[in-house]
Write an enzyme that holds these catalytic residues in place. Sequence first.
Site, PDB file in Angstrom:
ATOM      1  N   GLY A 333     -49.786 -24.021  17.429  1.00 52.10           N
ATOM      2  CA  GLY A 333     -50.173 -24.923  18.693  1.00 52.10           C
ATOM      3  C   GLY A 333     -51.210 -26.105  18.239  1.00 52.10           C
ATOM      4  N   VAL A 340     -53.301 -25.651  14.752  1.00 55.58           N
ATOM      5  CA  VAL A 340     -53.542 -24.151  14.488  1.00 55.58           C
ATOM      6  C   VAL A 340     -52.164 -23.798  13.871  1.00 55.58           C
ATOM      7  CG1 VAL A 340     -54.037 -21.867  15.285  1.00 55.58           C
ATOM      8  CG2 VAL A 340     -54.817 -23.907  16.297  1.00 55.58           C
ATOM      9  N   ASP A 453     -64.260 -24.681  27.645  1.00 52.77           N
ATOM     10  CA  ASP A 453     -62.754 -24.938  27.760  1.00 52.77           C
ATOM     11  C   ASP A 453     -62.099 -23.606  28.233  1.00 52.77           C
ATOM     12  OD1 ASP A 453     -60.485 -26.477  28.242  1.00 52.77           O
ATOM     13  OD2 ASP A 453     -60.186 -26.771  26.136  1.00 52.77           O
ATOM     14  N   LYS A 455     -59.617 -21.161  29.803  1.00 55.64           N
ATOM     15  CA  LYS A 455     -58.392 -21.539  30.596  1.00 55.64           C
ATOM     16  C   LYS A 455     -57.406 -20.354  29.801  1.00 55.64           C
ATOM     17  CE  LYS A 455     -56.976 -25.231  27.119  1.00 55.64           C
ATOM     18  NZ  LYS A 455     -56.522 -26.351  27.017  1.00 55.64           N
TER      19      LYS A 455
END
Lengths: 649, 220
Positions: A333, A340, A453, A455
């Site tokens: 990702g 990553v 962050d 999510k």
Amino acid sequence: MLSGIPARNGNGGAADLGDLAFFLFVLDSRIWLPTKCLCEFRSLFVTVLVKIAFCADELNFPSEAVLGDALNALKSNLADPNNVLQSWDATLVNPCTWFHVSCNSENSVTRVDLGNANLTGTLVSQLGQLPNLQYLELYSNNISGKIPEELGNLANLVSLDLYTNNLSGPIPTTLGNLGKLRFLRLNNNSLSGTIPMTLTNVTSLQVLDLSNNVLTGDIPINGSFTMFTPISFSNNKLNNPPPSPPPPIPSTPSPSAGTTTGAIAGGVAAAAALFFAIPAIALAMWRRKKPQDHFFDVPAEEDPEVHLGQLKRFSLRELQVATDNFANKNILGRGGFGKVYRGRLADGSLVAVKRLKEERTQGGELQFQTEVEMISMAVHRNLLRLRGFCMTPTERVLVYPYMANGSVASCLRDRPESRPPLDWQIRKRISLGSARGLAYLHDHCDPKIIHRDVKAANILLDEEFEAVVGDFGLAKLMDYKDTHVTTAVRGTIGHIAPEYLSTGKSSEKTDVFGYGVMLLELITGQRAFDLARLANDDDVMLLDWVKGLLKDRRLETLVDSDLQGNYVDDEVEQLIQVALLCTQSTASERPKMSEVVRMLEGDGLAERWEEWQKEEMFRQDLNHTRHPNTHWIVDSTSHISPDELSGPR
Amino acid sequence: MKGGGGGGGLVWRALLASVLTCAALRTTSSDPSDEACLTHLSESIQDPTRSLQNWTKATFANPCNGFTSYLRGATCNNGRIYKLSLTNLSLRGSISPYLANCTNLQALDLSSNALTGPIPTDLQYLVNLAVLNLSSNRLNGPIPPQLTMCAYLNVIDLHDNLLTGQIPQQLGLLLRLSAFDVSNNRLSGPIPATLTNRSGNLPKINASSFEGNKDLFGSP
């Protein structure tokens, strides 16, 4: 009915039990089981369980209760001014969700990490009832009393760290039974008596520190003790110098040695005498001058990864090999912090290698290390554990364990046809697990860690579909390079709390907002900011869309169609209630993550919801004309370049 | 956002600064002797393959934080270097005598490199040394008899080097010595009976530990 979701960590048996337990709850969902009753319920449940011949699990399940009892006994014997044992809730099915406790996949306790926790009181003999305990870390507290002999029953113990406490009495001889013990640090206490000879049988022993006690008698020199030098034993009342070996070089060779080897070395001896006398004297003087510091004694071959907080530092080469030179095919990702990669280490384990974006200033190495270490201190079942890092002048890389089931976002939206959708049970577990992880970051890390962050893309799923919060601590890590310029807002559109966007100031409540939106993603399967819906003339922001649907009580439109109607209406509604409480525009009105955990466990949601509804009604009357909620988000995000918003991992 | 963010940004920065201060306090202070030891060692060895990437002055000043090591090849305990393991890294150059400043060193393993020069006699000051492995290098000169000062030595492995001279018979006095290997060197003279025929129940050293030294003679 969100209470009493049995925590589930195990594969096979324990997991099935969890489902069964939940199934029973659901069958009788009208009976509200107060958490206090869970204990009784649990034993009842075990009886039922045996009757229905769930035999594979009966070994597992009762022992979990014992584990909890053992730790509860410890808790009740300790004074805990910092409330670090707050989460040690005796009513939970097993202790595996407690903070500072880690379990293996069979829900058996493997670690108790309570170093530096300001605890006072005494240890308890019940600690000997944790058969799979590997790490007992109680160092740097004010614990007094004796070391329980029963610790000798901990056949799997690898590390016993009781150093820097007020322990007194003898070192139990039973510790010699600990056949797997590698670290024994009892230094800086008031331990008395002799060093048990039995300890020399522990051949696995690598690190021994008994310094700064009031031990007496001789220092054993055989067996495992052959590797240990005086620094392991300094500042005691032990017989000094250590008996028999090791003899410093005789400053003059003894006549007997001279005669036996005289034929060979006769001439050399005299020269050697001089040769050795000088260094010997020099050494004696040097040792006198040098203050006798207190050091740990460590012989060869320590596993560098075994100690808590100990991070492996990888070489870049190792990570290049692991990721095939950061090959594109291994990209898992791309996020705001960098790419990553999937990698396989030399030991065969799969890892996720996060190569942080460049653009940093020189000299931030120490800060990076400190930060990385801080992240690594956050150890919780629902947090992605940092395995190691790599730092070169041009690279900053973080190494995490590979999460088999990807992220919640990918499971919701990028699921291959072959894989079943996340069922409702799993979604509920994700909501609780991720809440626990975040609560830990907020309440149990010092300094506390704000995720910034939260999510669905940052909630990962292990092989058991247990929620694992990832990417925490990074926001701060990446800010080091620009502490002198305006800190960029990090986060993802649709998840960013209004006050964070407008002031750049984040707090725990920013995370609570993100968590609330994540819950909505979990329920609806939709993206937080989904332009597709704009075309359908729905509200752009998920939150407003949900509020609208809830008002019209159109639950079926709202819930993810992948669930195909397999959910419990009441549960969905409760989860939405939690989500809406979390996403209130005024930060101070949002619950804390620890309160969210309690609500999800069935405690206090109804009251809080009722209160909210009253206020909301009042607010709507007041704000009927202006609609601040919709335009601040769209307006303010439009100022932010996409770079500053982290995308999917 | 920028216009409205002034006040908030200030608070934010103050917050961050305080976090930084707290974070800085968490790192333990370094040990000056370890720093000297590492600095000199890095000066005496060459690293043609650039394996020791973070062997820099900055790291030497702070190689350890408690149990965490920031330095490639080093292992820390309680803020001190206790093990150095730089094996098979194609290192050249020599072993600095200042290594003796790493006073808490328990294990020194520099095996399988291309190090030259002598084994520093100053290693005798590593009084806590339990393992010494300098095998498979190009070290020359004698085996320092002063190693006997390291009374806790359990392992001395010097095989595959270019060592000359005699095996110091005093090494037999190391009561904890359980492994000793000087095979494949250029040693000469007698094999000390103090090593091969040790008194009491001290571990005996096998003949294979002396092989490959064509001028060695004696008992085993």
